[in-house]
Design a protein around this motif. Sequence first.
Motif, PDB file in Angstrom:
ATOM      1  N   CYS A  39       3.614   3.828  -3.065  1.00 57.66           N
ATOM      2  CA  CYS A  39       3.122   5.194  -3.284  1.00 57.66           C
ATOM      3  C   CYS A  39       4.181   6.226  -2.915  1.00 57.66           C
ATOM      4  N   TYR A  83       0.798  -1.219   0.000  1.00 61.55           N
ATOM      5  CA  TYR A  83       0.000   0.000   0.000  1.00 61.55           C
ATOM      6  C   TYR A  83       0.835   1.276   0.000  1.00 61.55           C
ATOM      7  N   PHE A  84       1.565   1.549   1.090  1.00 55.60           N
ATOM      8  CA  PHE A  84       2.126   2.896   1.146  1.00 55.60           C
ATOM      9  C   PHE A  84       3.564   3.024   0.649  1.00 55.60           C
ATOM     10  N   CYS A 123      -3.789   6.256  -0.220  1.00 55.28           N
ATOM     11  CA  CYS A 123      -3.264   4.896  -0.067  1.00 55.28           C
ATOM     12  C   CYS A 123      -2.225   4.820   1.046  1.00 55.28           C
ATOM     13  N   ILE A 124      -1.403   5.856   1.162  1.00 51.85           N
ATOM     14  CA  ILE A 124      -0.384   5.875   2.219  1.00 51.85           C
ATOM     15  C   ILE A 124      -1.040   5.876   3.596  1.00 51.85           C
ATOM     16  N   HIS A 171      -3.216  12.282  -8.808  1.00 49.84           N
ATOM     17  CA  HIS A 171      -2.245  11.260  -8.434  1.00 49.84           C
ATOM     18  C   HIS A 171      -1.660  11.524  -7.043  1.00 49.84           C
ATOM     19  N   TRP A 172      -1.405  12.773  -6.734  1.00 53.37           N
ATOM     20  CA  TRP A 172      -0.869  13.122  -5.411  1.00 53.37           C
ATOM     21  C   TRP A 172      -1.871  12.749  -4.321  1.00 53.37           C
ATOM     22  N   TRP A 196       6.709   6.268  -5.644  1.00 55.44           N
ATOM     23  CA  TRP A 196       6.177   6.922  -6.844  1.00 55.44           C
ATOM     24  C   TRP A 196       6.175   8.438  -6.675  1.00 55.44           C
ATOM     25  N   LEU A 197       5.798   8.919  -5.500  1.00 51.98           N
ATOM     26  CA  LEU A 197       5.789  10.359  -5.245  1.00 51.98           C
ATOM     27  C   LEU A 197       7.197  10.945  -5.336  1.00 51.98           C
ATOM     28  N   SER A 225      -4.424  10.596  -4.551  1.00 54.52           N
ATOM     29  CA  SER A 225      -4.636   9.145  -4.515  1.00 54.52           C
ATOM     30  C   SER A 225      -3.513   8.444  -3.759  1.00 54.52           C
ATOM     31  N   CYS A 226      -2.290   8.872  -4.021  1.00 55.91           N
ATOM     32  CA  CYS A 226      -1.149   8.255  -3.339  1.00 55.91           C
ATOM     33  C   CYS A 226      -1.215   8.476  -1.834  1.00 55.91           C
ATOM     34  N   TRP A 227      -1.564   9.685  -1.439  1.00 54.15           N
ATOM     35  CA  TRP A 227      -1.606   9.966  -0.008  1.00 54.15           C
ATOM     36  C   TRP A 227      -2.763   9.249   0.681  1.00 54.15           C
TER      37      TRP A 227
END
Length: 261
Positions: free
Chosen positions: A209, A205-206, A231-232, A224-225, A212-213, A227-229
Motif C-alpha cells: 500500500c 498488508y502495508f 490496510c497500512i 483508494h487513499w 502504491w501511494l 483504503s490504503c491507509w
Amino acid sequence: MSIAYSLIACLASIRKGVSQRRHNQPVEYGVRSNTTAGIIFDTFNGLGTIAFAFAGHSVVLEIQATIPSSLEKPSKKPMWKGAVVAYILVAMCYLSVAVAGYWAFGRTVEDDVLVSLERPPWIISAANFMVFIHVVGSYQVFAMPMYDMIESYLLQKWNCTPGVILRLIARSTYVALTAIVGICVPFFGGLLGFFGGLAFASTSYFLPCIMWLIMHQPKIWSFHWTSCWICIIIGAVITVVAPIGGLREIVISAKTYKMFS
C-alpha cells in the motif's frame, strides 16, 4: 495438492462431526483461554496466523520475474489474474477447513486439524503426503530470496565459482538445516503467528500500500487513499501484536516441549 489435502481435511472433519452428533458426543465451542489476557494474546496469535496464510506478496516479484514481459504484453496482466485466482483458492481452502474443523472439534481442535482427526489412518497419511509434495514445491519459491542472498554472499566473500555445483551445495545445505530446525521445534501454532506478524504482515498488508501511494499519489481522502491507509494501519498493528501473541504461545508450549515431537 493444496485443494486435495484441504478437501480431505474438510470432508474428514465433517464426517467426524456428523459421527459425534449421531452418538451424542458433546463438543465444546468458545475460546480456549479462561482469562482475559489469554483471550487477547490468542487473538494476537490468530491475526498472525491469518497474515501467514496470505503471505504470497513476499514472493510475487520472484514469480513475476519468470513470466515473459514486453510493452505489448506486460507480465503484470497475467500476474494479476493469477494472483486473484490464487487468493480466492487460498481463502476457499483455509475457510472450509477452519469452519469444518471447528464445527467437528470445537475448542479442542489442534493447530493442525489432521492431528485431531487421527482416523482413518490411511486418509490422514494421504493428506500428509500431499502436504509434503506441496511444501517441496512451494518451499523452493518462498526460499528464492534466501537462496539468492546465500549464493551472493558465497560469491563475494568466499570467491566461490558460480554454477550448478554451488547452487546444489548451498541450497541443499540450507534446506537440510531448516528441516532439522523444523523437526526439532514443534511449536507450529506459535511459529505461524510469530512469523506471520514479524515477517509477512508487512509484505502482505502495508508495504504494498505504501508503494502504491508513492507511485500513484491519489487524492487525500479519496477511496483508494483511504483504503490504503486502512490496510497500512491494520498491517502495522498486526506486525506489532502478532509476534507478541505467537511468542507467548511458544513459551507456553515450551513447558511441555519434547524433542522431535
